[in-house]
Write a protein that holds these residues in place. Structure first.
Motif, mmCIF file in Angstrom:
data_model
loop_
_atom_site.group_PDB
_atom_site.id
_atom_site.type_symbol
_atom_site.label_atom_id
_atom_site.label_comp_id
_atom_site.label_asym_id
_atom_site.label_seq_id
_atom_site.Cartn_x
_atom_site.Cartn_y
_atom_site.Cartn_z
ATOM 1 N N LEU A 22 0.844 -1.182 0.000
ATOM 2 C CA LEU A 22 0.000 0.000 0.000
ATOM 3 C C LEU A 22 0.883 1.236 0.000
ATOM 4 O O LEU A 22 1.807 1.347 0.817
ATOM 5 C CB LEU A 22 -0.897 0.018 1.246
ATOM 6 N N LEU A 23 0.609 2.165 -0.891
ATOM 7 C CA LEU A 23 1.318 3.438 -0.929
ATOM 8 C C LEU A 23 0.579 4.414 -0.017
ATOM 9 O O LEU A 23 -0.595 4.707 -0.233
ATOM 10 C CB LEU A 23 1.383 3.987 -2.357
ATOM 11 N N ILE A 24 1.277 4.902 0.996
ATOM 12 C CA ILE A 24 0.736 5.921 1.895
ATOM 13 C C ILE A 24 1.499 7.205 1.598
ATOM 14 O O ILE A 24 2.732 7.227 1.659
ATOM 15 C CB ILE A 24 0.907 5.528 3.374
ATOM 16 N N VAL A 25 0.776 8.266 1.263
ATOM 17 C CA VAL A 25 1.394 9.512 0.829
ATOM 18 C C VAL A 25 1.133 10.600 1.873
ATOM 19 O O VAL A 25 -0.010 10.871 2.229
ATOM 20 C CB VAL A 25 0.833 9.965 -0.537
ATOM 21 N N ASN A 26 2.212 11.196 2.337
ATOM 22 C CA ASN A 26 2.122 12.343 3.237
ATOM 23 C C ASN A 26 2.590 13.562 2.455
ATOM 24 O O ASN A 26 3.782 13.735 2.218
ATOM 25 C CB ASN A 26 2.993 12.133 4.478
ATOM 26 N N LEU A 27 1.649 14.376 2.036
ATOM 27 C CA LEU A 27 1.980 15.540 1.222
ATOM 28 C C LEU A 27 2.473 16.701 2.082
ATOM 29 O O LEU A 27 2.095 16.838 3.253
ATOM 30 C CB LEU A 27 0.745 15.998 0.443
ATOM 31 N N HIS A 28 3.269 17.551 1.468
ATOM 32 C CA HIS A 28 3.688 18.800 2.094
ATOM 33 C C HIS A 28 2.431 19.633 2.344
ATOM 34 O O HIS A 28 1.483 19.584 1.548
ATOM 35 C CB HIS A 28 4.653 19.530 1.150
ATOM 36 N N PRO A 29 2.388 20.415 3.435
ATOM 37 C CA PRO A 29 1.189 21.215 3.733
ATOM 38 C C PRO A 29 0.703 22.082 2.571
ATOM 39 O O PRO A 29 -0.503 22.266 2.400
ATOM 40 C CB PRO A 29 1.616 22.074 4.927
ATOM 41 N N VAL A 30 1.610 22.584 1.754
ATOM 42 C CA VAL A 30 1.212 23.403 0.610
ATOM 43 C C VAL A 30 0.413 22.581 -0.400
ATOM 44 O O VAL A 30 -0.466 23.106 -1.085
ATOM 45 C CB VAL A 30 2.467 24.024 -0.057
ATOM 46 N N GLU A 31 0.695 21.288 -0.483
ATOM 47 C CA GLU A 31 0.032 20.420 -1.462
ATOM 48 C C GLU A 31 -1.205 19.725 -0.907
ATOM 49 O O GLU A 31 -1.967 19.116 -1.663
ATOM 50 C CB GLU A 31 1.026 19.366 -1.960
ATOM 51 N N GLN A 32 -1.432 19.789 0.388
ATOM 52 C CA GLN A 32 -2.534 19.042 1.004
ATOM 53 C C GLN A 32 -3.923 19.383 0.480
ATOM 54 O O GLN A 32 -4.781 18.499 0.447
ATOM 55 C CB GLN A 32 -2.470 19.173 2.527
ATOM 56 N N PRO A 33 -4.189 20.606 0.024
ATOM 57 C CA PRO A 33 -5.519 20.850 -0.554
ATOM 58 C C PRO A 33 -5.832 19.986 -1.773
ATOM 59 O O PRO A 33 -6.989 19.850 -2.165
ATOM 60 C CB PRO A 33 -5.461 22.341 -0.930
ATOM 61 N N MET A 34 -4.815 19.368 -2.369
ATOM 62 C CA MET A 34 -5.024 18.516 -3.543
ATOM 63 C C MET A 34 -5.439 17.097 -3.178
ATOM 64 O O MET A 34 -5.731 16.291 -4.067
ATOM 65 C CB MET A 34 -3.736 18.466 -4.373
ATOM 66 N N ILE A 35 -5.514 16.764 -1.891
ATOM 67 C CA ILE A 35 -5.804 15.392 -1.485
ATOM 68 C C ILE A 35 -7.104 14.853 -2.082
ATOM 69 O O ILE A 35 -7.117 13.729 -2.596
ATOM 70 C CB ILE A 35 -5.766 15.233 0.054
ATOM 71 N N PRO A 36 -8.228 15.587 -2.060
ATOM 72 C CA PRO A 36 -9.452 15.014 -2.644
ATOM 73 C C PRO A 36 -9.292 14.618 -4.118
ATOM 74 O O PRO A 36 -9.714 13.535 -4.523
ATOM 75 C CB PRO A 36 -10.491 16.127 -2.478
ATOM 76 N N GLN A 37 -8.648 15.468 -4.899
ATOM 77 C CA GLN A 37 -8.455 15.151 -6.316
ATOM 78 C C GLN A 37 -7.501 13.971 -6.481
ATOM 79 O O GLN A 37 -7.729 13.085 -7.312
ATOM 80 C CB GLN A 37 -7.889 16.357 -7.073
ATOM 81 N N LEU A 38 -6.435 13.950 -5.711
ATOM 82 C CA LEU A 38 -5.463 12.865 -5.817
ATOM 83 C C LEU A 38 -6.064 11.538 -5.354
ATOM 84 O O LEU A 38 -5.787 10.496 -5.952
ATOM 85 C CB LEU A 38 -4.204 13.190 -5.012
ATOM 86 N N SER A 39 -6.870 11.574 -4.325
ATOM 87 C CA SER A 39 -7.513 10.346 -3.838
ATOM 88 C C SER A 39 -8.410 9.739 -4.904
ATOM 89 O O SER A 39 -8.478 8.523 -5.054
ATOM 90 C CB SER A 39 -8.339 10.638 -2.579
ATOM 91 N N GLU A 40 -9.082 10.605 -5.620
ATOM 92 C CA GLU A 40 -9.953 10.127 -6.702
ATOM 93 C C GLU A 40 -9.126 9.605 -7.875
ATOM 94 O O GLU A 40 -9.446 8.571 -8.468
ATOM 95 C CB GLU A 40 -10.859 11.264 -7.176
ATOM 96 N N ALA A 41 -8.036 10.284 -8.193
ATOM 97 C CA ALA A 41 -7.208 9.903 -9.331
ATOM 98 C C ALA A 41 -6.376 8.651 -9.046
ATOM 99 O O ALA A 41 -6.053 7.899 -9.963
ATOM 100 C CB ALA A 41 -6.284 11.058 -9.710
ATOM 101 N N VAL A 42 -6.015 8.443 -7.767
ATOM 102 C CA VAL A 42 -5.157 7.313 -7.389
ATOM 103 C C VAL A 42 -5.843 6.550 -6.247
ATOM 104 O O VAL A 42 -5.439 6.625 -5.092
ATOM 105 C CB VAL A 42 -3.750 7.800 -6.956
ATOM 106 N N PRO A 43 -6.895 5.803 -6.565
ATOM 107 C CA PRO A 43 -7.670 5.139 -5.508
ATOM 108 C C PRO A 43 -6.904 4.045 -4.758
ATOM 109 O O PRO A 43 -7.281 3.697 -3.640
ATOM 110 C CB PRO A 43 -8.877 4.560 -6.250
ATOM 111 N N SER A 44 -5.818 3.547 -5.341
ATOM 112 C CA SER A 44 -5.071 2.494 -4.646
ATOM 113 C C SER A 44 -4.069 3.048 -3.633
ATOM 114 O O SER A 44 -3.429 2.278 -2.919
ATOM 115 C CB SER A 44 -4.347 1.597 -5.663
ATOM 116 N N ALA A 45 -3.950 4.367 -3.539
ATOM 117 C CA ALA A 45 -3.066 5.001 -2.547
ATOM 118 C C ALA A 45 -3.910 5.563 -1.412
ATOM 119 O O ALA A 45 -5.107 5.800 -1.560
ATOM 120 C CB ALA A 45 -2.252 6.114 -3.193
#
Length: 158
Positions: free
Chosen positions: A12-35
């Motif tokens: 399982l890929l667990i991604v901890n984004l930099h705080p500046v990038e964290q607003p992108m989590i909803p889009q990234l979660s949808e684009a990369v459902p296996s992470a």
């Protein structure tokens, strides 16, 4: 590609984004459902013992991860630009790196497939860095902190 590759081998890929990038989590979660993406303002340290290896770029968590003595891979596709525009890196002062330095996704995938970070040389490098950078590697930091605090307020018992 990275999340799919890891999922295909049962990881399982667990991604901890930099705080500046964290607003992108909803889009990234949808684009990369296996992470899985770490929620903003989450303390990641309780997660680390449940991981098998760390892939990081410039995060200082790498130095704390040494205490787990698990593989570390450095993924820095923007390294030259980052150093030129940002700052000098502490790890540039290290004579050994804790794991392979990869500069592209293909290099990272190859290093993961070949378990390059698990090599005896990288294990020795991690040990060297751990011994040099950490005073104690014994899981007793809480005990030492409590003793220091008790001593500071005059309640220490010998």
């Amino acid at each position: 590609r990275l999340a799919k590759e890891l999922a295909s081998r049962g990881d399982l890929l667990i991604v901890n984004l930099h705080p500046v990038e964290q607003p992108m989590i909803p889009q990234l979660s949808e684009a990369v459902p296996s992470a899985r993406f770490v929620a903003p303002r989450t303390d990641i340290y309780p997660l680390l013992p449940h991981t098998t290896e760390l892939v990081t770029d410039y995060s200082s968590v790498m130095f704390d991860y040494l205490l787990l003595d698990r593989p570390i891979l450095l993924f820095r596709p923007d390294h030259a630009d980052y150093v030129a525009r940002s700052r000098t890196l502490f790890d540039d002062k290290l004579d050994v790196k804790p794991g392979p330095l990869t500069g592209s996704l293909n290099e990272l995938l190859l290093a993961l497939r070949n378990r390059a970070a698990e090599s005896p040389a990288h294990a020795r490098h991690r040990q060297t860095l751990r011994e040099r950078l950490h005073d104690h590697c014994d899981a007793r930091s809480g005990e030492r902190l409590a003793g220091l605090l008790l001593e500071e307020i005059g309640l220490a018992t010998e």
